[in-house]
Enzyme design. Structure first.
Site, PDB file in Angstrom:
ATOM      1  N   GLU A   1       5.731  -3.455   0.779  1.00  0.00           N
ATOM      2  CA  GLU A   1       5.805  -3.036  -0.631  1.00  0.00           C
ATOM      3  C   GLU A   1       5.037  -1.731  -0.736  1.00  0.00           C
ATOM      4  OE1 GLU A   1       7.568  -4.410  -2.809  1.00  0.00           O
ATOM      5  OE2 GLU A   1       7.796  -6.522  -2.284  1.00  0.00           O
TER       6      GLU A   1
ATOM      7  N   GLY B   1       0.843  -1.191   0.000  1.00  0.00           N
ATOM      8  CA  GLY B   1       0.000   0.000   0.000  1.00  0.00           C
ATOM      9  C   GLY B   1       0.874   1.235   0.000  1.00  0.00           C
ATOM     10  N   SER B   2       0.328   2.314   0.507  1.00  0.00           N
ATOM     11  CA  SER B   2       1.044   3.591   0.435  1.00  0.00           C
ATOM     12  C   SER B   2       2.156   3.676   1.478  1.00  0.00           C
ATOM     13  CB  SER B   2       0.053   4.734   0.648  1.00  0.00           C
ATOM     14  OG  SER B   2      -0.468   4.669   1.963  1.00  0.00           O
ATOM     15  N   THR B   3       3.111   4.546   1.202  1.00  0.00           N
ATOM     16  CA  THR B   3       4.214   4.769   2.138  1.00  0.00           C
ATOM     17  C   THR B   3       3.670   5.334   3.448  1.00  0.00           C
ATOM     18  OG1 THR B   3       5.760   5.089   0.325  1.00  0.00           O
ATOM     19  CG2 THR B   3       6.406   6.000   2.450  1.00  0.00           C
ATOM     20  N   ALA B   4       2.655   6.191   3.369  1.00  0.00           N
ATOM     21  CA  ALA B   4       2.107   6.798   4.589  1.00  0.00           C
ATOM     22  C   ALA B   4       1.547   5.725   5.520  1.00  0.00           C
ATOM     23  CB  ALA B   4       1.012   7.803   4.218  1.00  0.00           C
ATOM     24  N   THR B   5       0.747   4.797   4.983  1.00  0.00           N
ATOM     25  CA  THR B   5       0.199   3.728   5.834  1.00  0.00           C
ATOM     26  C   THR B   5       1.320   2.794   6.274  1.00  0.00           C
ATOM     27  OG1 THR B   5      -1.860   3.878   4.580  1.00  0.00           O
ATOM     28  CG2 THR B   5      -1.607   1.960   5.980  1.00  0.00           C
ATOM     29  N   GLY B   6       2.272   2.555   5.393  1.00  0.00           N
ATOM     30  CA  GLY B   6       3.410   1.703   5.747  1.00  0.00           C
ATOM     31  C   GLY B   6       4.137   2.227   6.974  1.00  0.00           C
TER      32      GLY B   6
ATOM     33  N   CYS C   1       2.133  -0.092  -8.801  1.00  0.00           N
ATOM     34  CA  CYS C   1       3.256   0.366  -7.966  1.00  0.00           C
ATOM     35  C   CYS C   1       4.515   0.526  -8.789  1.00  0.00           C
ATOM     36  CB  CYS C   1       3.466  -0.599  -6.807  1.00  0.00           C
ATOM     37  SG  CYS C   1       3.596  -2.318  -7.313  1.00  0.00           S
TER      38      CYS C   1
HETATM   39  P1  NDP Z   1      -3.313   2.567   1.432  1.00  0.00           P
HETATM   40  O1  NDP Z   1      -2.008   2.586   2.127  1.00  0.00           O
HETATM   41  O2  NDP Z   1      -4.229   3.687   1.620  1.00  0.00           O
HETATM   42  O3  NDP Z   1      -4.122   1.263   1.829  1.00  0.00           O
HETATM   43  C1  NDP Z   1      -3.539  -0.014   1.782  1.00  0.00           C
HETATM   44  C2  NDP Z   1      -4.252  -0.926   2.757  1.00  0.00           C
HETATM   45  O4  NDP Z   1      -3.963  -0.530   4.102  1.00  0.00           O
HETATM   46  C3  NDP Z   1      -5.763  -0.896   2.618  1.00  0.00           C
HETATM   47  O5  NDP Z   1      -6.266  -2.200   2.798  1.00  0.00           O
HETATM   48  C4  NDP Z   1      -6.156   0.006   3.764  1.00  0.00           C
HETATM   49  O6  NDP Z   1      -7.470  -0.187   4.202  1.00  0.00           O
HETATM   50  C5  NDP Z   1      -5.178  -0.418   4.825  1.00  0.00           C
HETATM   51  N1  NDP Z   1      -5.012   0.520   5.928  1.00  0.00           N
HETATM   52  C6  NDP Z   1      -5.401   1.811   6.023  1.00  0.00           C
HETATM   53  N2  NDP Z   1      -5.018   2.337   7.198  1.00  0.00           N
HETATM   54  C7  NDP Z   1      -4.367   1.360   7.878  1.00  0.00           C
HETATM   55  C8  NDP Z   1      -3.708   1.292   9.135  1.00  0.00           C
HETATM   56  N3  NDP Z   1      -3.636   2.337   9.955  1.00  0.00           N
HETATM   57  N4  NDP Z   1      -3.113   0.134   9.479  1.00  0.00           N
HETATM   58  C9  NDP Z   1      -3.140  -0.928   8.670  1.00  0.00           C
HETATM   59  N5  NDP Z   1      -3.747  -0.926   7.455  1.00  0.00           N
HETATM   60  C10 NDP Z   1      -4.356   0.204   7.058  1.00  0.00           C
HETATM   61  O7  NDP Z   1      -2.958   2.327  -0.103  1.00  0.00           O
HETATM   62  P2  NDP Z   1      -3.963   2.270  -1.336  1.00  0.00           P
HETATM   63  O8  NDP Z   1      -4.933   1.161  -1.173  1.00  0.00           O
HETATM   64  O9  NDP Z   1      -4.465   3.652  -1.551  1.00  0.00           O
HETATM   65  O10 NDP Z   1      -3.003   1.834  -2.524  1.00  0.00           O
HETATM   66  C11 NDP Z   1      -2.306   2.731  -3.318  1.00  0.00           C
HETATM   67  C12 NDP Z   1      -0.882   2.879  -2.842  1.00  0.00           C
HETATM   68  O11 NDP Z   1      -0.270   1.593  -2.696  1.00  0.00           O
HETATM   69  C13 NDP Z   1      -0.020   3.615  -3.830  1.00  0.00           C
HETATM   70  O12 NDP Z   1       0.727   4.592  -3.143  1.00  0.00           O
HETATM   71  C14 NDP Z   1       0.915   2.576  -4.400  1.00  0.00           C
HETATM   72  O13 NDP Z   1       2.150   3.060  -4.776  1.00  0.00           O
HETATM   73  C15 NDP Z   1       1.017   1.573  -3.323  1.00  0.00           C
HETATM   74  N6  NDP Z   1       1.210   0.262  -3.871  1.00  0.00           N
HETATM   75  C16 NDP Z   1       2.429  -0.328  -3.764  1.00  0.00           C
HETATM   76  C17 NDP Z   1       2.680  -1.525  -4.330  1.00  0.00           C
HETATM   77  C18 NDP Z   1       3.999  -2.184  -4.193  1.00  0.00           C
HETATM   78  O14 NDP Z   1       4.134  -3.373  -4.477  1.00  0.00           O
HETATM   79  N7  NDP Z   1       5.029  -1.476  -3.791  1.00  0.00           N
HETATM   80  C19 NDP Z   1       1.651  -2.244  -5.082  1.00  0.00           C
HETATM   81  C20 NDP Z   1       0.399  -1.568  -5.092  1.00  0.00           C
HETATM   82  C21 NDP Z   1       0.198  -0.364  -4.512  1.00  0.00           C
HETATM   83  P3  NDP Z   1      -8.642   0.761   3.610  1.00  0.00           P
HETATM   84  O15 NDP Z   1      -8.610   0.623   2.128  1.00  0.00           O
HETATM   85  O16 NDP Z   1      -9.839   0.144   4.205  1.00  0.00           O
HETATM   86  O17 NDP Z   1      -8.354   2.148   4.086  1.00  0.00           O
END
Ligand code: NDP
Length: 466
Positions: A240, A218-223, A274
Site C-alpha cells: 500500500e 509506506g512510500s513508493t520509494a521504499t516499496g 494515503c
Molecule cells: P516510508 O516508506 O519512509 O517508511 C515506511 C516504513 O518503511 C517505515 O517503518 C520505515 O522505517 C520502513 N523502511 C524504511 N526503509 C526501509 C527499507 N529499506 N526496507 C524496509 N522498510 C524500510 O514511509 P513514511 O513512513 O514516510 O510514510 C509516508 C508515506 O507512506 C507516504 O508516501 C504515503 O503516501 C504512504 N502511505 C501509504 C498508505 C497506503 O495505504 N497506500 C498509507 C499510509 C502511508 P523508518 O521509519 O524507521 O525509516
C-alpha cells in the site's frame, strides 16, 4: 498514576531513540533501537509460535481477535492520548479516538468474515479449496495512522493463522508498542511481536528468509526497495504505497452540501493520509462557490495541540514532512497561484504546524498538483472540459483513490467508471470499510487489504482435486 502514564511507562525505555511530541517538542521518553539480530530472534520466536496458531479453527482465531478488540476498548482513552502525543493528531475529530476506535472495529469486522474456503463442484470435478496459513508475516508501517495500519496488517494475518513481526515507523514506535502490548494481554505468546528501530530493521525484516509474506504500507520509494529485496526469497508482498488522489466536482453539484465532506476528504489527519484527496478539479461555473464553501469549512476547523479538545487539525508529524509541504506551497505561490487561506507558517512557533492551505488558480502541471504533498495544502484546479479533467485525474503514475462529486448519481457513476484508481468514491473521499477490498494500482502498489479478498492475501489456497 493515570491510565495514560501507566501505559506510557510500560513501553518507554531509559535509553534508545528519544521520541518527541510533534505539536510541542515535549519528550515522551525513549524507545529501543532494534538491530537485525533482534529481527532474527523475533522471527525465530514467531516461527516457533506459528504451528500452534495455525492449528486453531477460524472460530477460535476470530475469538482471539474479538478479545483483542475488547482489550483495546478497555484502554481506549490511554491509547488515544499516547497516539495524540506521539503522532500529533488531536484527540477530537476524525483523529486519535477515531483511530483507536477503528482498531477495535477492524478486529471485530475481520473476526466476522466468512472463511474464504470453498468447494468447486460440477459433474466432472470436485475441488476443495482451503486457504492455509503462510507462516510468519512481516508487517512494516508508516507514521500517519500507526495504530490503525498495524491492525490492518495484524488482523487478517492472525485470522488466517499466521504469526506476525511488526516494524513500526521510527517516528511513531511507542503507539505501536502500546497497541501490541495491549492486544498481547489476550493473544498467545509470540503471535504478534514488535521490533522497533530504523530503516535497517525494516530492511532486515523484508529480506529475512524466515518471513513468508510481507505487508508494507509506506512510500513508493521504499516499496520499490522492498520489491527488489523480495526477489531473493520470492517473498509475496502486499504493497500500500503513496497516492495523489484526484477529486472531480461535476457542474450539477451543490457546493454548500458537499463542502464539509470535500474538506475532510482532503484534510483528514491534517492531510497525512494515503487515500486523502490531494488535488481537486472544479468546473468554472462552480469554481468561486466551491472555493468559498471550502474556505468557510477551513476557517471553522481549528488546528492546534492534540490534547486541546477544540482542535480537529494537528501538526505535521515530522520536520521532513513539514519541509515537503512548505516547499511545494512556496513553489506554487511563486508560480502565481492564489492563496485562499494558509501558507506562511510561523517558523519560530513550537511544533510542526503548517496552516490549513487552499490554493486556487494553479497551473495543472505545478508540483503541488503532480506530486504527493501529504499535508494540509489542497490545490484547486479550474476546468471547463470534463474530459480534460478526467484525463488529468488519470495522468499520474499513481492510482490509490479518486472521487466524483455530483447531485446526479448516474452521471457520477459514468465519470467514476472512467477513473483509474483502486477505489472511486461518490460524494465522499477516503472512507474505507473493513468489508470492502482496498488497494492501489500503478505505483500505488499491489494486492488488496480488507474483506474476504484481504484474507486471501494472508494465506495460500491448497486445492484437493478429486
Ligand atoms: P516510508 O516508506 O519512509 O517508511 C515506511 C516504513 O518503511 C517505515 O517503518 C520505515 O522505517 C520502513 N523502511 C524504511 N526503509 C526501509 C527499507 N529499506 N526496507 C524496509 N522498510 C524500510 O514511509 P513514511 O513512513 O514516510 O510514510 C509516508 C508515506 O507512506 C507516504 O508516501 C504515503 O503516501 C504512504 N502511505 C501509504 C498508505 C497506503 O495505504 N497506500 C498509507 C499510509 C502511508 P523508518 O521509519 O524507521 O525509516
Amino acid at each position: 498514576m493515570s491510565d495514560f502514564s501507566a501505559l506510557l511507562e510500560s513501553v518507554v525505555t531509559s535509553e534508545g531513540q528519544e521520541i518527541f511530541n510533534p505539536a510541542t517538542g515535549e519528550s515522551l521518553g525513549c524507545c529501543p533501537v532494534g538491530t537485525p539480530a533482534d529481527v532474527d530472534a523475533a522471527v525465530a520466536r514467531a516461527r516457533a509460535a506459528a504451528p500452534g496458531l495455525a492449528q486453531l479453527s477460524h472460530e477460535e482465531r476470530s475469538e482471539l481477535l474479538m478479545r483483542a478488540a475488547d482489550a483495546i476498548e478497555a484502554k481506549a482513552e490511554a491509547l488515544a492520548e499516547l497516539l495524540s502525543r506521539e503522532q500529533g493528531k488531536p484527540l477530537n475529530g476524525p483523529n486519535a479516538r477515531f483511530e483507536v476506535g477503528a482498531c477495535a472495529g477492524w478486529l471485530r469486522a475481520t473476526a466476522s468474515f466468512d472463511s474464504p474456503d470453498y468447494v468447486a463442484v460440477d459433474a466432472d470435478v470436485t475441488a476443495t479449496v482451503t486457504y492455509k496459513p503462510l507462516g510468519v508475516v512481516g508487517a512494516i508501517g508508516p507514521w500517519n495512522w500507526p495504530m490503525m495500519i498495524t491492525i490492518w496488517q495484524i488482523a487478517p494475518a492472525v485470522r488466517m493463522g499466521n504469526t506476525v513481526v511488526v516494524k513500526p515507523s521510527e517516528y511513531t514506535p511507542l503507539s505501536v508498542l502500546a497497541l501490541v502490548k495491549t492486544i498481547n494481554e489476550v493473544l498467545p505468546q509470540d503471535v504478534v511481536q514488535v521490533v522497533t528501530g530504523g530503516g535497517d530493521v525494516g530492511a532486515a525484516l523484508s529480506t529475512h528468509a524466515g518471513i513468508d509474506k510481507l505487508m508494507f504500507t509506506g512510500s513508493t520509494a521504499t516499496g520499490k526497495k522492498i520489491v527488489s529485496a523480495s526477489a531473493e526469497g520470492l517473498t509475496p508482498l502486499t504493497l500500500e504505497l503513496g497516492g495523489n488522489d484526484a477529486g472531480i466536482v461535476l457542474d450539477d453539484a451543490d457546493p454548500a452540501a458537499i463542502a464539509g465532506d470535500l474538506f475532510w476528504g482532503a484534510f483528514i489527519n491534517t492531510g497525512q493520509t494515503c487515500a486523502a484527496m490531494k488535488r481537486l478539479y472544479v468546473p468554472a461555473s462552480l469554481y468561486d462557490a466551491v472555493c468559498d464553501a471550502l474556505l468557510a469549512v477551513a476557517e471553522a476547523s481549528p488546528m492546534g495541540v492534540g490534547l486541546d479538545e477544540n482542535n480537529v487539525l494537528g501538526p505535521l508529524q515530522n520536520k521532513a514532512q513539514f519541509d515537503i509541504v512548505d516547499g511545494l506551497v512556496k513553489e506554487a505561490v511563486a508560480s502565481g497561484a492564489r492563496v485562499l487561506t494558509g501558507a506562511n507558517p510561523d517558523y519560530e512557533a513550537p511544533g510542526y504546524f503548517y496552516p490549513t492551505t487552499l490554493i486556487a488558480d494553479i497551473d495543472p502541471e505545478n508540483p503541488l498538483v503532480t506530486e504527493e504533498q501529504f499535508g494540509p495544502a489542497l490545490p484547486i484546479i479550474k476546468y471547463t472540459d470534463l474530459d480534460w479533467a478526467i484525463e488529468q485525474a488519470n495522468s499520474l503514475d499513481v492510482g490509490l483513490g479518486s472521487s466524483v462529486w455530483s447531485s446526479d448519481r448516474d452521471r457520477a457513476l459514468g465519470v467514476a467508471s472512467r477513473l483509474e484508481a483502486g477505489t472511486t468514491w461518490i460524494n465522499s473521499h477516503g472512507a474505507v470499510d473493513p468489508r470492502v477490498p482496498f488497494g492501489g494500482i500503478k505505483s500505488s502498489g499491489y494486492g488488496v487489504e480488507f474483506g474476504t479478498e484481504g484474507l486471501k492475501g494472508l494465506a495460500y489456497p491448497h486445492i484437493i482435486n478429486g
